[in-house]
Motif scaffolding. Structure first.
Motif, PDB file in Angstrom:
ATOM      1  N   PRO A 147      -1.773   9.919   9.617  1.00  0.00           N
ATOM      2  CA  PRO A 147      -2.184   8.663   9.983  1.00  0.00           C
ATOM      3  C   PRO A 147      -3.454   8.115   9.505  1.00  0.00           C
ATOM      4  O   PRO A 147      -3.583   7.032   8.877  1.00  0.00           O
ATOM      5  N   SER A 148      -4.410   8.780   9.571  1.00  0.00           N
ATOM      6  CA  SER A 148      -5.765   8.678   9.091  1.00  0.00           C
ATOM      7  C   SER A 148      -5.734   8.207   7.395  1.00  0.00           C
ATOM      8  O   SER A 148      -6.601   7.196   7.072  1.00  0.00           O
ATOM      9  N   ALA A 149      -4.800   8.681   6.604  1.00  0.00           N
ATOM     10  CA  ALA A 149      -4.809   8.589   5.184  1.00  0.00           C
ATOM     11  C   ALA A 149      -3.635   7.725   4.873  1.00  0.00           C
ATOM     12  O   ALA A 149      -3.658   7.088   3.627  1.00  0.00           O
ATOM     13  N   GLY A 150      -2.677   7.619   5.659  1.00  0.00           N
ATOM     14  CA  GLY A 150      -1.252   7.241   5.369  1.00  0.00           C
ATOM     15  C   GLY A 150      -0.857   5.960   5.806  1.00  0.00           C
ATOM     16  O   GLY A 150       0.090   5.542   5.489  1.00  0.00           O
ATOM     17  N   ILE A 151      -1.557   5.303   6.750  1.00  0.00           N
ATOM     18  CA  ILE A 151      -1.371   3.959   7.458  1.00  0.00           C
ATOM     19  C   ILE A 151      -2.417   3.137   6.870  1.00  0.00           C
ATOM     20  O   ILE A 151      -3.740   3.285   7.044  1.00  0.00           O
ATOM     21  N   TRP A 152      -2.092   2.044   6.200  1.00  0.00           N
ATOM     22  CA  TRP A 152      -2.709   1.040   5.615  1.00  0.00           C
ATOM     23  C   TRP A 152      -2.326  -0.325   5.957  1.00  0.00           C
ATOM     24  O   TRP A 152      -1.319  -0.560   6.276  1.00  0.00           O
ATOM     25  N   THR A 153      -3.178  -1.452   5.806  1.00  0.00           N
ATOM     26  CA  THR A 153      -3.129  -2.574   6.101  1.00  0.00           C
ATOM     27  C   THR A 153      -2.886  -3.186   4.797  1.00  0.00           C
ATOM     28  O   THR A 153      -3.398  -2.522   3.603  1.00  0.00           O
ATOM     29  N   HIS A 154      -1.933  -4.114   4.533  1.00  0.00           N
ATOM     30  CA  HIS A 154      -1.884  -5.014   3.212  1.00  0.00           C
ATOM     31  C   HIS A 154      -3.238  -5.399   2.838  1.00  0.00           C
ATOM     32  O   HIS A 154      -3.486  -5.018   1.567  1.00  0.00           O
ATOM     33  N   HIS A 155      -4.243  -5.666   3.779  1.00  0.00           N
ATOM     34  CA  HIS A 155      -5.596  -6.037   3.326  1.00  0.00           C
ATOM     35  C   HIS A 155      -6.426  -4.886   2.535  1.00  0.00           C
ATOM     36  O   HIS A 155      -7.014  -5.147   1.760  1.00  0.00           O
ATOM     37  N   ALA A 156      -6.071  -3.671   3.249  1.00  0.00           N
ATOM     38  CA  ALA A 156      -6.516  -2.562   2.455  1.00  0.00           C
ATOM     39  C   ALA A 156      -6.432  -2.346   1.150  1.00  0.00           C
ATOM     40  O   ALA A 156      -7.082  -1.755   0.447  1.00  0.00           O
ATOM     41  N   VAL A 157      -5.212  -2.907   0.778  1.00  0.00           N
ATOM     42  CA  VAL A 157      -4.632  -2.634  -0.658  1.00  0.00           C
ATOM     43  C   VAL A 157      -4.740  -3.721  -1.680  1.00  0.00           C
ATOM     44  O   VAL A 157      -5.095  -3.453  -2.810  1.00  0.00           O
ATOM     45  N   THR A 158      -4.959  -4.935  -0.879  1.00  0.00           N
ATOM     46  CA  THR A 158      -4.942  -6.250  -2.109  1.00  0.00           C
ATOM     47  C   THR A 158      -5.982  -7.297  -1.678  1.00  0.00           C
ATOM     48  O   THR A 158      -6.264  -8.314  -2.267  1.00  0.00           O
ATOM     49  N   ARG A 159      -6.646  -6.980  -0.413  1.00  0.00           N
ATOM     50  CA  ARG A 159      -7.558  -7.981   0.278  1.00  0.00           C
ATOM     51  C   ARG A 159      -6.789  -9.246   0.826  1.00  0.00           C
ATOM     52  O   ARG A 159      -7.407 -10.278   1.558  1.00  0.00           O
ATOM     53  N   LYS A 160      -5.625  -9.148   0.836  1.00  0.00           N
ATOM     54  CA  LYS A 160      -4.966 -10.360   1.375  1.00  0.00           C
ATOM     55  C   LYS A 160      -5.230 -10.435   2.896  1.00  0.00           C
ATOM     56  O   LYS A 160      -5.348  -9.236   3.368  1.00  0.00           O
TER      57      LYS A 160
END
Ligand SMILES: [Zn+2]
Length: 191
Positions: A147-160
């Motif tokens: 989970p520490s490396a595998g769960i992302w927010t959309h924001h963390a991927v594109t800043r949306k």
């Protein structure tokens, strides 16, 4: 861990929401808010399905989907198989962290989960939270992710600004990740 209860209502294969392309090995799960207060998982699934009737000649055509939608009552609707690409995180620009983990087209190797919410502030109901944690924990196990490396927010991927509540309350996102970690059984001490 049991597989979560999922209402499998797969989209029709179409260019706008289910391209029918295979995912590369999954490297992450990206969480989103549906940004449509008070709507149900099924209503949003039907929105994705409806995108198929757009014209390919329409320059404003919308390309959008996600593998799962978690509703206000904690119901989970599956829109795409987890070995197919969904259109949930495409953008012109990605964060350096996302490129480093997912490469230059994160839709290729990520599973998307949309979360419904009752109001504009984007806060999730306890029922949505519990089901989302259970689903994310199941996906972590299934794809061998931490989970520490595998769960992302959309924001963390594109800043949306997505999911809005997690962007505005980073501690709530950390709590979410911790809850997923606990649910996978790999962190029995919890926090
Ligand atoms: Zn999003």
């Amino acid at each position: 861990m049991p597989e979560p209860t999922v209402d499998r209502k797969l989209l029709t294969v179409n260019p706008f929401s289910r391209p029918g392309k295979k995912l590369s090995p999954v490297k992450g799960v990206v969480v989103h808010w549906i940004n449509n207060p008070g709507t149900s998982a099924l209503q949003n699934r039907n929105y994705f399905e409806g995108l198929k009737s757009q014209s390919l000649n329409n320059p404003k055509a919308v390309f959008a989907s996600a593998h799962f939608i978690v509703g206000l009552e904690g119901e989970v609707v599956q829109c795409l198989p987890v070995d197919e690409i969904a259109y949930h995180v495409g953008a012109k620009l990605y964060t350096p962290e996302a490129i480093s983990r997912f490469g230059h087209y994160p839709n290729n190797c990520t599973v998307g989960i949309e979360l419904c919410h009752p109001a504009r502030d984007g806060k999730f109901t306890p029922e949505t939270w519990v089901s989302a944690v259970e689903l994310a924990a199941y996906l972590m196990k299934r794809f061998g992710l931490e989970p520490s490396a595998g769960i992302w927010t959309h924001h963390a991927v594109t800043r949306k600004d997505c999911p809005k509540y997690f962007v505005e309350h980073p501690e709530a996102f950390e709590r979410f990740r911790l809850d997923v970690d606990i649910a996978t059984g790999e962190n029995p001490k919890g926090g």
